[in-house]
Scaffold this motif. Structure first.
Motif, PDB file in Angstrom:
ATOM      1  N   SER B  88       0.816  -1.211   0.000  1.00 30.61           N
ATOM      2  CA  SER B  88       0.000   0.000   0.000  1.00 30.61           C
ATOM      3  C   SER B  88       0.859   1.273   0.000  1.00 30.61           C
ATOM      4  CB  SER B  88      -0.899  -0.020   1.232  1.00 30.61           C
ATOM      5  OG  SER B  88      -1.356   1.264   1.508  1.00 30.61           O
ATOM      6  N   PRO B  89       0.593   2.223  -0.932  1.00 30.18           N
ATOM      7  CA  PRO B  89       1.396   3.439  -0.999  1.00 30.18           C
ATOM      8  C   PRO B  89       0.950   4.519  -0.009  1.00 30.18           C
ATOM      9  CG  PRO B  89      -0.160   3.384  -2.804  1.00 30.18           C
ATOM     10  CD  PRO B  89      -0.386   2.140  -2.023  1.00 30.18           C
ATOM     11  N   TYR B 302      -9.315  -4.159  -3.460  1.00 25.49           N
ATOM     12  CA  TYR B 302     -10.023  -3.037  -4.067  1.00 25.49           C
ATOM     13  C   TYR B 302      -9.496  -1.725  -3.479  1.00 25.49           C
ATOM     14  CZ  TYR B 302     -13.642   0.299  -5.103  1.00 25.49           C
ATOM     15  OH  TYR B 302     -14.296   1.425  -5.517  1.00 25.49           O
ATOM     16  N   LEU B 303      -9.336  -1.683  -2.151  1.00 23.93           N
ATOM     17  CA  LEU B 303      -8.829  -0.465  -1.497  1.00 23.93           C
ATOM     18  C   LEU B 303      -7.419  -0.140  -1.982  1.00 23.93           C
ATOM     19  CD1 LEU B 303     -10.108  -0.846   2.178  1.00 23.93           C
ATOM     20  CD2 LEU B 303     -10.823   0.819   0.468  1.00 23.93           C
ATOM     21  N   LEU B 304      -6.628  -1.200  -2.200  1.00 24.96           N
ATOM     22  CA  LEU B 304      -5.261  -0.998  -2.676  1.00 24.96           C
ATOM     23  C   LEU B 304      -5.284  -0.319  -4.045  1.00 24.96           C
ATOM     24  CD1 LEU B 304      -2.235  -1.657  -2.133  1.00 24.96           C
ATOM     25  CD2 LEU B 304      -2.567  -3.706  -3.500  1.00 24.96           C
ATOM     26  N   GLU B 307      -6.305   3.215  -3.753  1.00 19.96           N
ATOM     27  CA  GLU B 307      -5.208   4.058  -3.257  1.00 19.96           C
ATOM     28  C   GLU B 307      -4.222   4.395  -4.367  1.00 19.96           C
ATOM     29  OE1 GLU B 307      -4.374   3.443   1.471  1.00 19.96           O
ATOM     30  OE2 GLU B 307      -3.211   2.313   0.037  1.00 19.96           O
ATOM     31  N   MET B 308      -3.990   3.396  -5.256  1.00 22.98           N
ATOM     32  CA  MET B 308      -3.052   3.620  -6.357  1.00 22.98           C
ATOM     33  C   MET B 308      -3.581   4.738  -7.255  1.00 22.98           C
ATOM     34  SD  MET B 308      -0.751   0.729  -6.786  1.00 22.98           S
ATOM     35  CE  MET B 308      -0.393  -0.634  -5.757  1.00 22.98           C
ATOM     36  N   THR B 309      -4.920   4.779  -7.462  1.00 18.94           N
ATOM     37  CA  THR B 309      -5.486   5.823  -8.330  1.00 18.94           C
ATOM     38  C   THR B 309      -5.427   7.184  -7.654  1.00 18.94           C
ATOM     39  OG1 THR B 309      -7.678   5.411  -7.452  1.00 18.94           O
ATOM     40  CG2 THR B 309      -7.097   4.238  -9.475  1.00 18.94           C
ATOM     41  N   LEU B 310      -5.364   7.200  -6.331  1.00 20.32           N
ATOM     42  CA  LEU B 310      -5.317   8.475  -5.600  1.00 20.32           C
ATOM     43  C   LEU B 310      -4.006   9.214  -5.833  1.00 20.32           C
ATOM     44  CD1 LEU B 310      -6.791   8.149  -2.014  1.00 20.32           C
ATOM     45  CD2 LEU B 310      -7.687   9.397  -3.960  1.00 20.32           C
TER      46      LEU B 310
END
Lengths: 381, 311
Positions: B88-89, B302-304, B307-310
């Motif tokens: 997770s970033p 899905y949350l990961l 987060e990548m798109t954020l």
């Protein structure tokens, strides 16, 4: 062809750089006997037992198992060790697997038995020692008595002909010690020859058929418990105190308070001796019930019908049965002796047990009746 | 003021700040709690001095209500969760995972919070010290606060270093909570079979089984020796203490050696022929547990991605 299962012939042994531990030991153990090796600390008991299954190799002399000399090679040792099971004094060194199942299965697995049989044997062995349902427990979650049972189960699973136990009751509380001895009795009933070492003279006196008195690496005497423990000179040389009961008996005989006869084996015999032969008229009856053939209801109805009966349970399984059927049991240790004493008071009692112990109780009561001249009866219900 | 403005300028940072404050608060509470216990111990001077309780984690795992759930399932859940939280970033996902795992440990696995709190405080201390170092040493982004300078090294907090520090804390936290969930619900004995199935060499498994068994024997031994030493005033002065501890260690070494020889005797008496039996534990995986594990993994994946798109 004789029926000696284990024979030592002039065995000598010393640990490297130390004085000799065993100085020419010769004895033999007959099949189906209960033999106790008694001696003070440092007499060489453990060394002697470690030789029974070839763990230690004697410097000279021969050891015969089933009249065959132990061959100290791979296959020879394997065959000896599957016949002679050794239970160590310290259960923590004996139990090395991470769970009870893995430990008990260790022996059979190394005999390369098929998986199904291993599972069967583990199940039977754990059942025999009264630890059914403990399979997945790690050993450090067991009490001292339970560890000892697991250690014994690990040996039982290999179906040995001789069970050799080094100080089986050391560092156990008296009640647990009695339970372990009951367990050994039960195994003996099923045909296993038992050889154990102990410095507990009371235990050896009550339990053993035969005692080997060991002192300073030599055998002082091999014979019946009464014969050995009555000999004051032997006791002094071996630095062993005689059993309290026997001591009391000899003291009373010396004061002419008791007639000189067979030394009493237990409390009932002693009581009988003190009572004298004339009071044999009133005796109670000992009823014997097989818990395998009973339900909780039948036990309860039996007890409500006879509220005056004393009750006693022998064997873990029967005790558990009583616990499950919510019946309070009066005697849980030394049951037969307690019931014999009640019978001599003219009271009736009920012994709950199962399997081979049924025959054993009958045998014990019959021998007592014969030796003491009382007419205590055993009736199965 | 500049820092606070910057911190509260975005909603994300607000959450992070609140969490940081909560962590510090939790740290203080734990410190006070431990201090309190310590003081209490000092008052009751007669209380026996014990190094550590040898069984505690193992005990909890064995009596856990989740003990009989298949070890595979628990391992799958925990490993995938750890991998995803490390990937997770941003700190949100690890924090979410940490919260879920704490919830799972306390509510589903019914771990005593009095045990869980101090347990969690151990990695927390490590994570915070590590994060502090990162906070000052790494750079990049805008400077939030320039604290002081030694020679050419600037001790300053920048946006990037703050990001990194918080990310590291959150990942550590998620990882530890997940690990604790596994440790507190799965006894070692049920993992050996899994180790064998994933083709770990048999020798290693045999060794780890023996090690697992004897850890407890030796801890008990160490406690016994330690108690005997304390009883006779072994640790009165610092120098004496050092000496006594050396004795404990050497004694333990000798006992280990002796025990090792005993095991060889004992294994030989049972015809040891290279066969160690694994504990026979079959966990069960109810449809509900399987579904919930897969749903959870799907959610965190899905949350990961979110987060990548954020970024």
């Amino acid at each position: 062809m004789n029926d000696n299962v284990l024979t030592f012939e002039n065995i000598r042994f010393s640990y490297p750089g130390r004085p000799a531990s065993l100085k020419g030991i010769s004895f033999s153990v007959k099949r189906g006997k209960k033999v106790a090796v008694v001696g003070p600390n440092g007499a060489g008991k453990t060394t002697l037992l470690l030789m029974c299954n070839g763990t230690l190799v004697p410097e000279s002399g021969r050891i015969l198992v089933n009249n065959e000399e132990i061959a100290y090679d791979r296959t020879g040792l394997r065959s000896v060790r599957s016949k002679v099971g050794l239970v160590f004094q310290n259960s923590d060194s004996q139990i090395f697997a991470p769970s009870v199942f893995a430990d008990v299965a260790f022996g059979p697995a190394n005999l390369h038995l098929p998986d199904e049989e291993i599972k069967e044997r583990v199940k039977d062995a754990l059942f025999a020692v009264g630890l059914k349902g403990y399979e997945n427990r790690p050993p450090h979650h067991l009490s001292g008595g339970e560890k000892k049972r697991v250690a014994i189960a690990g040996i039982l699973a290999m179906h040995p002909e001789i069970l050799v136990a080094d100080e089986p009751t050391a560092s156990l509380d008296p009640a647990t010690a009695v339970e372990i001895m009951d367990l050994l009795d039960e195994l003996h009933e099923n045909g296993t020859t038992i050889l154990l070492s102990t410095h507990d003279v009371e235990l050896a006196y009550r339990w053993a058929d035969e005692v080997i008195l060991l002192s300073d690496g030599t055998i002082l005497h091999q014979g019946s418990p009464a014969e050995i423990f009555a000999d004051n000179d032997l006791m002094k040389t071996a630095r062993i105190t005689p059993p309290v009961l026997l001591d009391l008996y000899h003291e009373l005989v010396r004061k002419h308070l008791l007639p000189s006869s067979i030394p009493p084996k237990g409390i009932p015999e002693m009581t009988r001796l003190i009572e004298g032969p004339d009071s044999a008229a009133v005796t109670g009856t000992i009823y014997l019930a097989d818990t395998d053939a009973m339900t909780a209801e039948s036990l309860k109805s039996l007890l409500t019908k006879h509220p005056a009966w004393h009750t006693g349970a022998i064997e873990t399984k029967s005790r558990k049965f009583c616990l499950m059927s919510e019946v309070m049991i009066e005697y849980t240790h030394g049951v037969v002796d307690k019931c014999l004493l009640s019978a001599m008071n003219g009271e009736d009692s009920l012994i709950l047990t199962c399997g081979g112990m049924l025959g054993r109780v009958e045998f014990r009561v019959d021998t007592f009746a014969k030796e003491s001249g009382t007419n205590v009866k055993v009736i199965r219900v | 003021m500049q820092i606070l403005d910057c911190l509260f300028s975005s909603p994300a940072w607000q959450i992070v700040t609140v969490f940081a404050a909560a962590c510090i608060l939790a740290g203080v509470v734990i410190y006070i709690y431990l201090h309190h216990i310590h003081k209490k111990e000092q008052r009751q001077a007669a209380k026996p001095h014990v190094i550590f309780d040898e069984h505690i984690l193992d005990d909890v795992a064995i009596h856990s209500p989740l003990r009989n759930v298949s070890a595979w399932l628990k391992l799958l859940l925990c490993l995938s969760t750890i991998v995803i939280s490390v990937m997770s970033p941003l700190p949100y996902l690890p924090l979410f995972i940490a919260v879920v795992m704490i919830f799972a440990s306390l509510v589903i696995a019914k771990v005593n919070p009095r045990l869980y709190g101090p347990l969690l405080s151990i990695p927390f201390v490590f994570a915070v010290t590590g994060a502090l170092l990162l906070l000052f040493v790494t750079g990049g982004g805008d400077t939030l606060a320039d604290l002081f300078t030694i020679g050419t090294i600037h001790f300053q907090i920048t946006t990037k270093s703050l990001d990194l520090a918080i990310l590291v804390i959150s990942r550590t936290f998620a990882g530890m909570c997940t690990m604790y969930f596994l440790i507190l619900t799965t006894p070692m004995t049920s993992l050996f079979m899994v180790l064998q199935k994933i083709r770990i060499p048999q020798t290693l498994i045999d060794l780890s089984m023996l090690i697992y068994r004897y850890i407890f024997v030796f801890i008990a031994e160490a406690i016994e020796i330690h108690n005997a030493q304390v009883m006779r005033g072994g640790y009165n002065t610092w120098k004496e203490g050092l000496n006594t501890f050396a004795m404990l260690v050497s004694m333990l070494f000798i006992r280990t050696w002796e025990k090792g020889e005993d095991i060889i005797f004992s294994m030989d008496s049972r015809c040891y022929d290279g066969c160690m039996v694994l504990p026979d534990e079959k966990g069960r995986a109810t449809p509900l547990s399987v579904i919930s594990v897969f749903v959870f993994i799907a959610v965190i994946i899905y949350l990961l991605i979110w987060e990548m798109t954020l970024l």
